[in-house]
Write a protein that holds these residues in place. Structure first.
Motif, PDB file in Angstrom:
ATOM      1  N   LEU A 168       0.983  -1.129  -0.122  1.00 50.53           N
ATOM      2  CA  LEU A 168      -0.053   0.130   0.075  1.00 50.53           C
ATOM      3  C   LEU A 168       0.893   1.338   0.155  1.00 50.53           C
ATOM      4  O   LEU A 168       0.609   2.263  -0.673  1.00 50.53           O
ATOM      5  CB  LEU A 168      -0.824   0.122   1.024  1.00 50.53           C
ATOM      6  N   LEU A 169       1.910   1.309   0.750  1.00 53.45           N
ATOM      7  CA  LEU A 169       2.700   2.325   0.885  1.00 53.45           C
ATOM      8  C   LEU A 169       3.595   2.463  -0.520  1.00 53.45           C
ATOM      9  O   LEU A 169       3.832   3.616  -0.740  1.00 53.45           O
ATOM     10  CB  LEU A 169       3.759   2.351   2.029  1.00 53.45           C
ATOM     11  N   GLN A 170       3.929   1.637  -1.013  1.00 48.94           N
ATOM     12  CA  GLN A 170       4.611   1.794  -2.283  1.00 48.94           C
ATOM     13  C   GLN A 170       3.747   2.116  -3.348  1.00 48.94           C
ATOM     14  O   GLN A 170       4.150   2.927  -4.235  1.00 48.94           O
ATOM     15  CB  GLN A 170       5.018   0.111  -2.706  1.00 48.94           C
ATOM     16  N   THR A 171       2.479   1.690  -3.385  1.00 47.65           N
ATOM     17  CA  THR A 171       1.437   2.532  -4.271  1.00 47.65           C
ATOM     18  C   THR A 171       1.387   3.893  -4.263  1.00 47.65           C
ATOM     19  O   THR A 171       1.319   4.838  -4.967  1.00 47.65           O
ATOM     20  CB  THR A 171       0.387   1.590  -4.374  1.00 47.65           C
ATOM     21  N   ALA A 172       1.244   4.146  -2.781  1.00 47.21           N
ATOM     22  CA  ALA A 172       1.271   5.739  -2.614  1.00 47.21           C
ATOM     23  C   ALA A 172       2.425   6.431  -3.004  1.00 47.21           C
ATOM     24  O   ALA A 172       2.395   7.517  -3.503  1.00 47.21           O
ATOM     25  CB  ALA A 172       0.816   5.774  -1.072  1.00 47.21           C
ATOM     26  N   THR A 173       3.536   5.839  -2.724  1.00 47.20           N
ATOM     27  CA  THR A 173       5.063   6.404  -3.090  1.00 47.20           C
ATOM     28  C   THR A 173       5.084   6.759  -4.524  1.00 47.20           C
ATOM     29  O   THR A 173       5.374   7.627  -5.130  1.00 47.20           O
ATOM     30  CB  THR A 173       6.036   5.634  -2.653  1.00 47.20           C
ATOM     31  N   ASP A 174       4.492   5.585  -5.331  1.00 51.87           N
ATOM     32  CA  ASP A 174       4.655   5.823  -6.894  1.00 51.87           C
ATOM     33  C   ASP A 174       3.846   6.816  -7.454  1.00 51.87           C
ATOM     34  O   ASP A 174       4.062   7.675  -8.466  1.00 51.87           O
ATOM     35  CB  ASP A 174       4.195   4.582  -7.359  1.00 51.87           C
ATOM     36  N   LEU A 175       2.508   7.059  -6.757  1.00 52.83           N
ATOM     37  CA  LEU A 175       1.433   7.879  -7.058  1.00 52.83           C
ATOM     38  C   LEU A 175       2.059   9.368  -6.796  1.00 52.83           C
ATOM     39  O   LEU A 175       2.073  10.115  -7.696  1.00 52.83           O
ATOM     40  CB  LEU A 175       0.194   7.902  -6.220  1.00 52.83           C
ATOM     41  N   LEU A 176       2.601   9.613  -5.875  1.00 48.58           N
ATOM     42  CA  LEU A 176       3.549  11.039  -5.561  1.00 48.58           C
ATOM     43  C   LEU A 176       4.552  11.145  -6.367  1.00 48.58           C
ATOM     44  O   LEU A 176       4.573  12.383  -6.935  1.00 48.58           O
ATOM     45  CB  LEU A 176       3.967  10.800  -4.030  1.00 48.58           C
ATOM     46  N   ILE A 177       5.353  10.152  -6.798  1.00 42.68           N
ATOM     47  CA  ILE A 177       6.298  10.326  -7.596  1.00 42.68           C
ATOM     48  C   ILE A 177       5.917  10.637  -9.074  1.00 42.68           C
ATOM     49  O   ILE A 177       6.534  11.667  -9.924  1.00 42.68           O
ATOM     50  CB  ILE A 177       7.348   9.303  -7.778  1.00 42.68           C
ATOM     51  N   ARG A 185       5.840  21.617 -10.914  1.00 42.53           N
ATOM     52  CA  ARG A 185       6.119  22.213  -9.709  1.00 42.53           C
ATOM     53  C   ARG A 185       5.945  21.184  -8.727  1.00 42.53           C
ATOM     54  O   ARG A 185       6.269  21.354  -7.474  1.00 42.53           O
ATOM     55  CB  ARG A 185       5.021  23.274  -9.383  1.00 42.53           C
ATOM     56  N   LEU A 186       5.376  20.103  -8.853  1.00 35.16           N
ATOM     57  CA  LEU A 186       5.210  18.820  -7.914  1.00 35.16           C
ATOM     58  C   LEU A 186       6.266  17.847  -7.905  1.00 35.16           C
ATOM     59  O   LEU A 186       5.886  16.645  -7.441  1.00 35.16           O
ATOM     60  CB  LEU A 186       3.584  18.103  -8.333  1.00 35.16           C
ATOM     61  N   LEU A 187       7.627  18.363  -8.048  1.00 37.61           N
ATOM     62  CA  LEU A 187       8.503  17.405  -8.138  1.00 37.61           C
ATOM     63  C   LEU A 187       9.002  17.531  -6.452  1.00 37.61           C
ATOM     64  O   LEU A 187       9.515  18.538  -5.962  1.00 37.61           O
ATOM     65  CB  LEU A 187       9.866  18.067  -8.737  1.00 37.61           C
ATOM     66  N   LEU A 188       8.678  16.364  -5.869  1.00 40.90           N
ATOM     67  CA  LEU A 188       8.751  16.354  -4.339  1.00 40.90           C
ATOM     68  C   LEU A 188      10.077  15.800  -3.845  1.00 40.90           C
ATOM     69  O   LEU A 188      10.899  15.017  -4.791  1.00 40.90           O
ATOM     70  CB  LEU A 188       7.754  15.466  -3.894  1.00 40.90           C
ATOM     71  N   SER A 189      10.690  16.258  -2.870  1.00 43.83           N
ATOM     72  CA  SER A 189      11.897  15.496  -2.441  1.00 43.83           C
ATOM     73  C   SER A 189      11.522  14.317  -1.708  1.00 43.83           C
ATOM     74  O   SER A 189      10.404  13.904  -1.434  1.00 43.83           O
ATOM     75  CB  SER A 189      12.534  16.314  -1.363  1.00 43.83           C
ATOM     76  N   ALA A 190      12.716  13.289  -1.444  1.00 38.20           N
ATOM     77  CA  ALA A 190      12.273  12.143  -0.808  1.00 38.20           C
ATOM     78  C   ALA A 190      11.737  12.328   0.452  1.00 38.20           C
ATOM     79  O   ALA A 190      10.911  11.449   0.936  1.00 38.20           O
ATOM     80  CB  ALA A 190      13.913  11.399  -0.724  1.00 38.20           C
ATOM     81  N   ARG A 191      12.209  13.449   1.252  1.00 33.07           N
ATOM     82  CA  ARG A 191      11.622  13.435   2.602  1.00 33.07           C
ATOM     83  C   ARG A 191      10.165  13.773   2.726  1.00 33.07           C
ATOM     84  O   ARG A 191       9.373  13.204   3.426  1.00 33.07           O
ATOM     85  CB  ARG A 191      12.388  14.574   3.506  1.00 33.07           C
ATOM     86  N   ASP A 192       9.899  14.652   1.762  1.00 31.26           N
ATOM     87  CA  ASP A 192       8.382  15.091   1.636  1.00 31.26           C
ATOM     88  C   ASP A 192       7.770  13.762   1.103  1.00 31.26           C
ATOM     89  O   ASP A 192       6.320  13.731   1.401  1.00 31.26           O
ATOM     90  CB  ASP A 192       8.359  16.261   0.583  1.00 31.26           C
ATOM     91  N   THR A 193       8.023  13.281   0.069  1.00 20.32           N
ATOM     92  CA  THR A 193       7.376  11.983  -0.263  1.00 20.32           C
ATOM     93  C   THR A 193       7.207  10.779   0.751  1.00 20.32           C
ATOM     94  O   THR A 193       6.190  10.447   1.165  1.00 20.32           O
ATOM     95  CB  THR A 193       8.431  11.297  -1.492  1.00 20.32           C
ATOM     96  N   GLY A 194       8.215  10.782   1.554  1.00 20.14           N
ATOM     97  CA  GLY A 194       8.080   9.741   2.687  1.00 20.14           C
ATOM     98  C   GLY A 194       6.843  10.333   3.789  1.00 20.14           C
ATOM     99  O   GLY A 194       6.228   9.636   4.212  1.00 20.14           O
ATOM    100  N   HIS A 195       6.757  11.840   3.922  1.00 21.56           N
ATOM    101  CA  HIS A 195       5.815  12.043   4.649  1.00 21.56           C
ATOM    102  C   HIS A 195       4.389  11.948   4.279  1.00 21.56           C
ATOM    103  O   HIS A 195       3.398  11.632   4.927  1.00 21.56           O
ATOM    104  CB  HIS A 195       6.207  13.744   4.901  1.00 21.56           C
ATOM    105  N   LEU A 196       4.074  12.306   2.785  1.00 24.87           N
ATOM    106  CA  LEU A 196       2.718  12.374   2.337  1.00 24.87           C
ATOM    107  C   LEU A 196       2.387  10.823   1.986  1.00 24.87           C
ATOM    108  O   LEU A 196       1.162  10.747   1.809  1.00 24.87           O
ATOM    109  CB  LEU A 196       2.967  13.173   0.932  1.00 24.87           C
ATOM    110  N   ALA A 197       3.432  10.112   1.661  1.00 29.04           N
ATOM    111  CA  ALA A 197       2.795   8.786   1.477  1.00 29.04           C
ATOM    112  C   ALA A 197       1.911   7.967   2.201  1.00 29.04           C
ATOM    113  O   ALA A 197       1.067   7.285   1.960  1.00 29.04           O
ATOM    114  CB  ALA A 197       4.336   7.530   1.223  1.00 29.04           C
ATOM    115  N   ASN A 198       2.103   8.330   3.642  1.00 33.68           N
ATOM    116  CA  ASN A 198       1.042   7.806   4.694  1.00 33.68           C
ATOM    117  C   ASN A 198      -0.312   8.364   4.542  1.00 33.68           C
ATOM    118  O   ASN A 198      -1.302   7.824   4.521  1.00 33.68           O
ATOM    119  CB  ASN A 198       1.658   8.135   6.180  1.00 33.68           C
ATOM    120  N   GLY A 199      -0.274   9.505   3.995  1.00 35.28           N
ATOM    121  CA  GLY A 199      -1.633  10.294   3.899  1.00 35.28           C
ATOM    122  C   GLY A 199      -2.406   9.635   2.648  1.00 35.28           C
ATOM    123  O   GLY A 199      -3.541   9.383   2.631  1.00 35.28           O
TER     124      GLY A 199
END
Length: 289
Positions: A168-177, A185-199
């Motif tokens: 589930l978290l991997q799917t969320a991370t792929d969506l954010l990437i 403008r939605l190029l996210l850092s690894a830190r921000d991606t890890g925080h948002l993936a839970n949401g």
């Protein structure tokens, strides 16, 4: 030097009591602490975004001596709130900079994880041991400190899934990437991606499709002035979180389909759970006729 707070004088005199001129409201009846007290900033006590539980935990943690255990299990034993609520409150404090986790090498080569309590988020002391990993908050480099730059502001808290499965978290991370393909403008850092993936995972866990989550995050973005895209996404994930899916009652059980068998009386095929006679050859039917 600022004047010290005055202690109570006399048995019935309260020099620090502040009475409003008219009407009701709060009245302070203060006396000076001389031992066993902790100084708490109003930025924490009156924080506009933290929950009451998060503020209470922060005050409790700041009052503890160094080396005290503040893991979820220990706090659950100490307070009546359950582990889920305490974990959510700790995430609030971490997101707003009052807590951070650091992996540090100690004597003997061991690596331990320390929870650092910050009474003023953003002011990291130089006498802290150098961490191997700064967790969710990046340390301020000496060059940035010399230039007077402030550390990045923490992102707003996001919801967390009840069952954070790796898939589930991997799917969320792929969506954010993939959001940067829709808007650079939605190029996210690894830190921000890890925080948002839970949401994002919390949305997916509520039977929201990947395309629906992507639409909710990217629709109606401001044409100008998008300074902190990760903060905007975090706000949308928390503010627009859909409700859990409706409870679905179990449907009627499927019809049992028995195998074909040959009737012992007329040799015709019929369906039954065990060998025997068909309905036309059963004794009870002939007696009824």
């Amino acid at each position: 030097m600022p004047p010290h707070a005055q202690s109570r004088v006399g048995a019935n005199k309260h020099p620090n009591r502040r009475r409003p001129d008219t009407g009701g409201g709060l009245v302070h009846d203060n006396s000076r602490h001389t031992a066993r007290f902790t100084v708490i900033g109003n930025h924490l006590a009156q924080h506009p975004e933290l929950s009451g539980l998060a503020i209470g935990l922060a005050v409790y943690i700041q009052s503890l001596p160094s080396g005290a255990r503040v893991d979820i299990k220990t706090l659950t034993v100490r307070f009546p709130e359950g582990a889920t609520r305490i974990a959510a409150a700790l995430r609030e404090l971490e997101a707003h900079g009052y807590l951070r986790r650091e992996r540090t090498r100690v004597s003997g080569g061991r690596i331990v994880t320390r929870t650092v309590s910050c009474n003023q988020p953003g002011n990291q002391h130089s006498d802290q041991p150098k961490p191997l990993s700064a967790g969710r908050l990046s340390p301020v480099s000496p060059a940035a400190s010399a230039l007077g730059r402030r550390p990045p502001r923490p992102l707003p808290a996001v919801p967390h899934p009840a069952h954070p499965a790796p898939a589930l978290l991997q799917t969320a991370t792929d969506l954010l990437i993939g959001l940067r393909r829709l808007d650079p403008r939605l190029l996210l850092s690894a830190r921000d991606t890890g925080h948002l993936a839970n949401g994002v995972a919390a949305w997916l866990e509520r039977d929201v499709s990947v395309s629906a989550v992507r639409q909710a995050l990217t629709s109606d973005l401001p044409s100008e002035g998008l300074r902190r895209p990760a903060a905007l996404l975090a706000h949308r994930l928390a503010a627009q979180l859909p409700p859990p899916p409706a409870f679905r009652s179990a449907g009627p059980p499927p019809d049992v389909r028995h195998p074909l068998r040959n009737c012992d009386g007329c040799d015709r095929a019929f369906r039954a759970p065990a060998p025997g006679r068909c309905r036309g050859c059963r004794p009870d039917r002939s007696e009824a006729a």
